[in-house]
Design a protein around this motif. Structure first.
Motif, PDB file in Angstrom:
ATOM      1  N   ASP A 205       0.801  -1.218   0.000  1.00 53.49           N
ATOM      2  CA  ASP A 205       0.000   0.000   0.000  1.00 53.49           C
ATOM      3  C   ASP A 205       0.839   1.276   0.000  1.00 53.49           C
ATOM      4  OD1 ASP A 205      -2.372  -1.411  -0.082  1.00 53.49           O
ATOM      5  OD2 ASP A 205      -2.595  -1.454   2.097  1.00 53.49           O
ATOM      6  N   GLU A 206       1.955   1.267   0.714  1.00 56.49           N
ATOM      7  CA  GLU A 206       2.731   2.502   0.862  1.00 56.49           C
ATOM      8  C   GLU A 206       3.816   2.670  -0.196  1.00 56.49           C
ATOM      9  OE1 GLU A 206       4.317  -0.121   4.192  1.00 56.49           O
ATOM     10  OE2 GLU A 206       3.183  -0.436   2.366  1.00 56.49           O
ATOM     11  N   GLU A 207       3.969   1.687  -1.103  1.00 57.19           N
ATOM     12  CA  GLU A 207       5.073   1.723  -2.051  1.00 57.19           C
ATOM     13  C   GLU A 207       4.684   2.348  -3.392  1.00 57.19           C
ATOM     14  OE1 GLU A 207       8.015   1.270  -1.273  1.00 57.19           O
ATOM     15  OE2 GLU A 207       8.301  -0.362   0.142  1.00 57.19           O
ATOM     16  N   GLY A 208       5.710   2.841  -4.088  1.00 52.09           N
ATOM     17  CA  GLY A 208       5.536   3.387  -5.415  1.00 52.09           C
ATOM     18  C   GLY A 208       6.095   2.442  -6.467  1.00 52.09           C
ATOM     19  N   HIS A 209       6.968   2.956  -7.331  1.00 50.17           N
ATOM     20  CA  HIS A 209       7.512   2.168  -8.440  1.00 50.17           C
ATOM     21  C   HIS A 209       8.759   1.424  -7.972  1.00 50.17           C
ATOM     22  CE1 HIS A 209       7.378   1.140 -12.623  1.00 50.17           C
ATOM     23  NE2 HIS A 209       8.603   1.555 -12.857  1.00 50.17           N
ATOM     24  N   GLY A 210       8.549   0.453  -7.132  1.00 42.95           N
ATOM     25  CA  GLY A 210       9.637  -0.287  -6.506  1.00 42.95           C
ATOM     26  C   GLY A 210       9.490  -0.236  -4.997  1.00 42.95           C
ATOM     27  N   TRP A 211      10.342  -1.007  -4.314  1.00 43.55           N
ATOM     28  CA  TRP A 211      10.176  -1.151  -2.869  1.00 43.55           C
ATOM     29  C   TRP A 211      11.218  -0.330  -2.119  1.00 43.55           C
ATOM     30  CZ3 TRP A 211       6.214  -2.668  -4.858  1.00 43.55           C
ATOM     31  CH2 TRP A 211       6.042  -3.816  -5.613  1.00 43.55           C
ATOM     32  N   ALA A 212      10.763   0.715  -1.440  1.00 39.43           N
ATOM     33  CA  ALA A 212      11.652   1.604  -0.705  1.00 39.43           C
ATOM     34  C   ALA A 212      11.965   1.085   0.688  1.00 39.43           C
ATOM     35  CB  ALA A 212      11.025   3.000  -0.596  1.00 39.43           C
ATOM     36  N   LEU A 213      11.049   0.317   1.262  1.00 36.99           N
ATOM     37  CA  LEU A 213      11.203  -0.094   2.655  1.00 36.99           C
ATOM     38  C   LEU A 213      11.797  -1.491   2.772  1.00 36.99           C
ATOM     39  CD1 LEU A 213       7.836   1.181   4.158  1.00 36.99           C
ATOM     40  CD2 LEU A 213      10.057   2.315   4.105  1.00 36.99           C
ATOM     41  N   PRO A 214      12.775  -1.678   3.671  1.00 37.95           N
ATOM     42  CA  PRO A 214      13.373  -3.003   3.851  1.00 37.95           C
ATOM     43  C   PRO A 214      12.345  -4.097   4.136  1.00 37.95           C
ATOM     44  CG  PRO A 214      14.669  -1.349   4.994  1.00 37.95           C
ATOM     45  CD  PRO A 214      13.434  -0.657   4.512  1.00 37.95           C
ATOM     46  N   LYS A 215      11.341  -3.806   4.948  1.00 34.24           N
ATOM     47  CA  LYS A 215      10.361  -4.837   5.301  1.00 34.24           C
ATOM     48  C   LYS A 215       9.644  -5.361   4.057  1.00 34.24           C
ATOM     49  CE  LYS A 215       6.354  -1.863   6.174  1.00 34.24           C
ATOM     50  NZ  LYS A 215       5.221  -1.573   7.088  1.00 34.24           N
ATOM     51  N   ASN A 216       9.386  -4.464   3.109  1.00 34.17           N
ATOM     52  CA  ASN A 216       8.707  -4.890   1.887  1.00 34.17           C
ATOM     53  C   ASN A 216       9.652  -5.598   0.924  1.00 34.17           C
ATOM     54  OD1 ASN A 216       6.266  -3.867   2.789  1.00 34.17           O
ATOM     55  ND2 ASN A 216       6.636  -1.853   1.892  1.00 34.17           N
ATOM     56  N   ARG A 217      10.907  -5.155   0.870  1.00 32.93           N
ATOM     57  CA  ARG A 217      11.889  -5.873   0.059  1.00 32.93           C
ATOM     58  C   ARG A 217      12.075  -7.288   0.590  1.00 32.93           C
ATOM     59  NH1 ARG A 217      14.757  -0.770   0.284  1.00 32.93           N
ATOM     60  NH2 ARG A 217      16.223  -1.574   1.835  1.00 32.93           N
ATOM     61  N   ILE A 218      12.162  -7.416   1.889  1.00 37.64           N
ATOM     62  CA  ILE A 218      12.347  -8.737   2.507  1.00 37.64           C
ATOM     63  C   ILE A 218      11.124  -9.611   2.268  1.00 37.64           C
ATOM     64  CG2 ILE A 218      12.585  -9.925   4.725  1.00 37.64           C
ATOM     65  CD1 ILE A 218      14.308  -7.472   5.611  1.00 37.64           C
ATOM     66  N   ASP A 219       9.932  -9.024   2.424  1.00 43.49           N
ATOM     67  CA  ASP A 219       8.709  -9.792   2.190  1.00 43.49           C
ATOM     68  C   ASP A 219       8.623 -10.242   0.734  1.00 43.49           C
ATOM     69  OD1 ASP A 219       5.773 -10.495   3.096  1.00 43.49           O
ATOM     70  OD2 ASP A 219       5.594  -9.452   1.168  1.00 43.49           O
ATOM     71  N   PHE A 220       8.869  -9.327  -0.211  1.00 45.18           N
ATOM     72  CA  PHE A 220       8.729  -9.665  -1.627  1.00 45.18           C
ATOM     73  C   PHE A 220       9.730 -10.737  -2.043  1.00 45.18           C
ATOM     74  CE2 PHE A 220      10.203  -8.950  -6.023  1.00 45.18           C
ATOM     75  CZ  PHE A 220       9.048  -9.309  -6.694  1.00 45.18           C
ATOM     76  N   TRP A 221      11.005 -10.557  -1.686  1.00 48.18           N
ATOM     77  CA  TRP A 221      11.995 -11.527  -2.129  1.00 48.18           C
ATOM     78  C   TRP A 221      11.868 -12.845  -1.373  1.00 48.18           C
ATOM     79  CZ3 TRP A 221      14.315 -11.326  -6.595  1.00 48.18           C
ATOM     80  CH2 TRP A 221      14.334 -10.100  -7.262  1.00 48.18           C
ATOM     81  N   GLY A 222      11.270 -12.816  -0.203  1.00 45.61           N
ATOM     82  CA  GLY A 222      10.916 -14.068   0.456  1.00 45.61           C
ATOM     83  C   GLY A 222       9.851 -14.816  -0.336  1.00 45.61           C
ATOM     84  N   ARG A 223       8.875 -14.069  -0.876  1.00 45.68           N
ATOM     85  CA  ARG A 223       7.859 -14.679  -1.731  1.00 45.68           C
ATOM     86  C   ARG A 223       8.496 -15.242  -3.004  1.00 45.68           C
ATOM     87  NH1 ARG A 223       2.379 -12.711  -0.800  1.00 45.68           N
ATOM     88  NH2 ARG A 223       2.317 -11.322   1.001  1.00 45.68           N
ATOM     89  N   VAL A 224       9.439 -14.462  -3.570  1.00 42.94           N
ATOM     90  CA  VAL A 224      10.134 -14.918  -4.773  1.00 42.94           C
ATOM     91  C   VAL A 224      10.860 -16.229  -4.503  1.00 42.94           C
ATOM     92  CG1 VAL A 224      12.063 -14.401  -6.334  1.00 42.94           C
ATOM     93  CG2 VAL A 224      10.371 -12.624  -5.798  1.00 42.94           C
ATOM     94  N   GLU A 225      11.551 -16.311  -3.364  1.00 44.14           N
ATOM     95  CA  GLU A 225      12.293 -17.518  -3.027  1.00 44.14           C
ATOM     96  C   GLU A 225      11.370 -18.742  -2.979  1.00 44.14           C
ATOM     97  OE1 GLU A 225      15.533 -19.054   0.295  1.00 44.14           O
ATOM     98  OE2 GLU A 225      14.346 -17.258   0.700  1.00 44.14           O
ATOM     99  N   LYS A 226      10.228 -18.589  -2.339  1.00 46.95           N
ATOM    100  CA  LYS A 226       9.291 -19.711  -2.238  1.00 46.95           C
ATOM    101  C   LYS A 226       8.674 -20.042  -3.596  1.00 46.95           C
ATOM    102  CE  LYS A 226       8.184 -18.544   2.557  1.00 46.95           C
ATOM    103  NZ  LYS A 226       7.160 -17.977   3.478  1.00 46.95           N
TER     104      LYS A 226
END
Length: 662
Positions: A632-653
């Motif tokens: 919800d709070e992001e724009g064109h890419g992930w600025a926040l570490p928590k969202n980068r970690i969440d997204f790439w965790g999803r990618v890994e799975k």
């Protein structure tokens, strides 16, 4: 020595922990914010300014006195982080602010502008951070602050007084840039004066004395370069050309040399851009280039000190320096002997009276690291590491490869292989860069690529036609080729990797953001047998949507780009209607049956959320294996570490389920 002091200032900073060699590094090591993010020598190299951070704290500005290695924090905010900073004299620094703890949706202020002495005294706010009218509370004077749209220039300027040049961006009724003013600002008093501009100025350049000399204007689709006569202060036009399609004559201002020579970037009669001196009296580019790079367009900057042109920093496969000065050539060899495993970029101070130079080092396996080299004692003193938890031995190796597209065009690509285990018959991610009319990558550590490699995947990053940096022919070959030959280039890269024995057939996933997300979806449409899955984040899903938009979202694509650039570079919505329909992932969604991971930012203004919403609804009608996430709070890419970690965790799975090891 003073690194210990810096770590004490940044108490609690992450440090590398012991790792079992067989265990992959934790995801946080890749996607947390960098611990150390920059350093700058004072003009005489007696002091070093650094931006330092630590977990759960705001980044601060500190100054190291290199005469005694003492460290003092000179500026910090309770509600923001230190942004860009630079020395304007041996005594004084300027800086702005940013906020590393919020996403695009929550940004409601500008960077502001501030000045402070190296000992922390005489702090002054110069520009407002919000749209409200504000005054400085200084007891000496109460003056209205400059507006929030006041920004630091990229150029350092003369670095010899309390005054600097800053830009002030003015917007039209559509909140698009109308023109950019240049102001001379006294950082002690806050007083400023406007430089007369030659038209709808978009960018400015200072000369070797730190005075305004070049301005670039934009009128509809015509860009022009203007020169300000130092004797009269009058402007005269040097050249004009189509801002979107280029053409001849055409050049890009680069810099003024210490002797006043004006250097520009031009292709001349060649395919690649080189650095040329420009004869201001004759009004033409000189015949012989200063620097030409074999196989690459020039991208870089001049390096000077004490009125001398020492060398040129440039980008080929990696960053490098061509030194003209024999002493700097010797110095480079000395530093490289001490740091043989990394690219080592040396930056001298403007007017050094100490033996210190700043060294920035990196490799494909090592993130950026900063040190001071004492040229007198031949010693290196570590300043800081951007990602100290990363262990190079656990990272993958990267190389630049080339393969032929099906029509014979040479395609450069970056191939990264896992650091341990098998090197053949690997599961592979084809990672497509955004843009698309940019250079995608260069040799060096990348968090996303190395995270994938640490999980056992080969990563291929094609510089498909349309990518810049590899000559005009390569760039122009990508015009109007979205979903067509550009897409073929990417598929041909995956097939090349299979033929080389690198990638295992039936274990390839395509992924990318923005244009890379579009290419991911079109890859699944065009080559369903080649790609087993796709990962699209913030990706375009229909070219026509970039023209028409949606009433509920605002796009930051300018009307000029839509009118003068997109029809020729991407496709005309009327003349090319059939092509745009055939290359629309949205209209072809029913053909995509492979597993999909889709992620978007609710505050994205480049590719607004309706791109994702419309495609999600269309593809889910015939594909039940679609994972959907919105930040919800992001724009064109992930600025926040928590969202980068969440997204790439999803990618890994996601990858483990679809192309991972059985």
């Amino acid at each position: 020595m003073f690194r210990t002091l810096l770590l004490a200032v940044a108490a609690g900073a992450a440090t590398a922990g012991a790792q079992t060699p067989a265990a992959p590094p934790p995801i946080e090591h890749f996607f947390e914010n960098p611990v150390f993010t920059g350093a700058a020598l004072s003009p005489t190299a007696q002091f070093l300014a650094v931006r330092i951070g630590a977990p759960d704290t705001r980044e601060r500005l500190a100054v190291v006195d290199l005469r005694n290695n003492s460290v003092q924090v000179v500026a910090q905010f309770r509600d923001a982080d230190i942004g860009d900073f630079r020395w304007i004299s041996e005594q004084r620094l300027v800086f702005d602010s940013t906020d590393n703890q919020i996403g695009q949706a929550d940004v409601d202020f500008g960077p502001g502008l501030y000045a402070v002495n190296r000992d922390g005294s005489d702090f002054r706010q110069l520009a407002n951070r919000s749209g409200e009218i504000a005054v400085t509370p200084s007891s000496a004077s109460r003056r209205q602050l400059l507006p929030w749209h006041t920004f630091l220039m990229e150029q350092l300027g003369a670095q010899d007084s309390d005054s600097i040049y800053v830009t002030s961006t003015h917007y039209d009724s559509r909140f698009e840039v109308a023109y950019v003013n240049l102001l001379r600002l006294d950082t002690k008093t806050g007083l400023s004066s406007i430089i007369v501009r030659p038209g709808n100025t978009r960018s400015w350049m200072l000369d070797h004395r730190g005075e305004p000399r070049i301005a670039t204007t934009l009128d509809k689709n015509i860009s022009a370069v203007h020169y300000r006569d130092p004797a009269t202060g009058e402007w005269r036009k040097l050249v004009e050309f189509d801002a979107y399609k280029g053409g001849q004559p055409n050049f890009t201002p680069l810099a003024f040399g210490p002797d006043g020579t004006f250097y520009v970037l031009s292709r001349g009669n060649d395919d690649k851009t080189s650095v040329y001196p420009y004869d201001l009296a004759a009004g033409k580019i000189r015949a012989a280039p200063l620097v030409s790079l074999q196989g690459y367009d020039f991208s870089g900057s001049l390096i000077t000190d004490n009125g001398r042109l020492l060398g040129v920093r440039h980008l080929t496969d990696a960053e490098a320096t061509t030194w003209f000065d024999p002493a700097m050539q010797t110095l480079q060899k000395q530093v490289d002997a001490l740091l043989p495993a990394t690219i080592n970029l040396i930056t001298p101070a403007a007017r050094p009276d100490t033996p210190n130079v700043l060294v920035e080092s990196y490799s494909d396996r090592q993130p950026r690291s900063y040190a001071l080299f004492d040229t007198a004692n031949q010693t290196l003193n570590k300043v800081g590491d951007s990602h100290p938890a990363i262990q190079p031995a656990q990272m993958g190796s990267e190389q630049l490869v080339h393969y032929k597209a099906r029509d014979g065009l040479d395609i450069p690509a970056w191939l990264t292989l896992p650091g341990s285990g098998a090197k053949k018959n690997l599961p592979m991610v084809v990672l497509v860069h955004g843009g698309p009319y940019v250079r995608g990558h260069s040799w060096g550590w990348d968090a996303e690529v190395q995270f994938l490699a640490s999980r056992g995947y080969a990563v291929l990053q094609p510089e498909f036609r349309g990518s810049t940096g590899f000559g005009a022919r390569h760039y122009r070959a990508g015009w109007k080729q979205w979903g067509l030959k550009m897409q073929d280039d990417i598929a041909d890269g995956a097939k090349w990797a299979i033929a080389q024995g690198i990638a295992a057939p039936q274990r390839i996933c395509i992924a990318g953001a923005s244009y890379g997300g579009y290419a991911t979806l079109m890859g699944l449409v065009n080559d369903p047998q080649l790609y087993q899955c796709g990962i699209n984040w913030v990706g375009v899903t229909d070219i026509n949507l970039m023209y028409t938009g949606h009433w509920s979202f605002t796009s930051d694509m300018t009307e000029g780009w839509k009118r003068y650039g997109m029809p020729d570079l991407i496709g005309d919505p009327v003349k090319d209607a059939a092509q745009l329909a055939a290359t629309s992932p949205l209209l072809q969604a029913a053909r995509i049956k492979q597993p999909l991971l889709l992620a978007y930012g609710a505050a994205d203004m480049r590719v607004p959320l309706y791109h994702g919403n419309k495609f999600r609804d269309a593809v889910k009608a015939g594909n039940k294996d679609v994972e959907w996430v919105v930040y919800d709070e992001e724009g064109h890419g992930w600025a926040l570490p928590k969202n980068r970690i969440d997204f790439w965790g999803r990618v890994e799975k996601f990858l483990a389920r679809n192309i991972g090891k059985p």
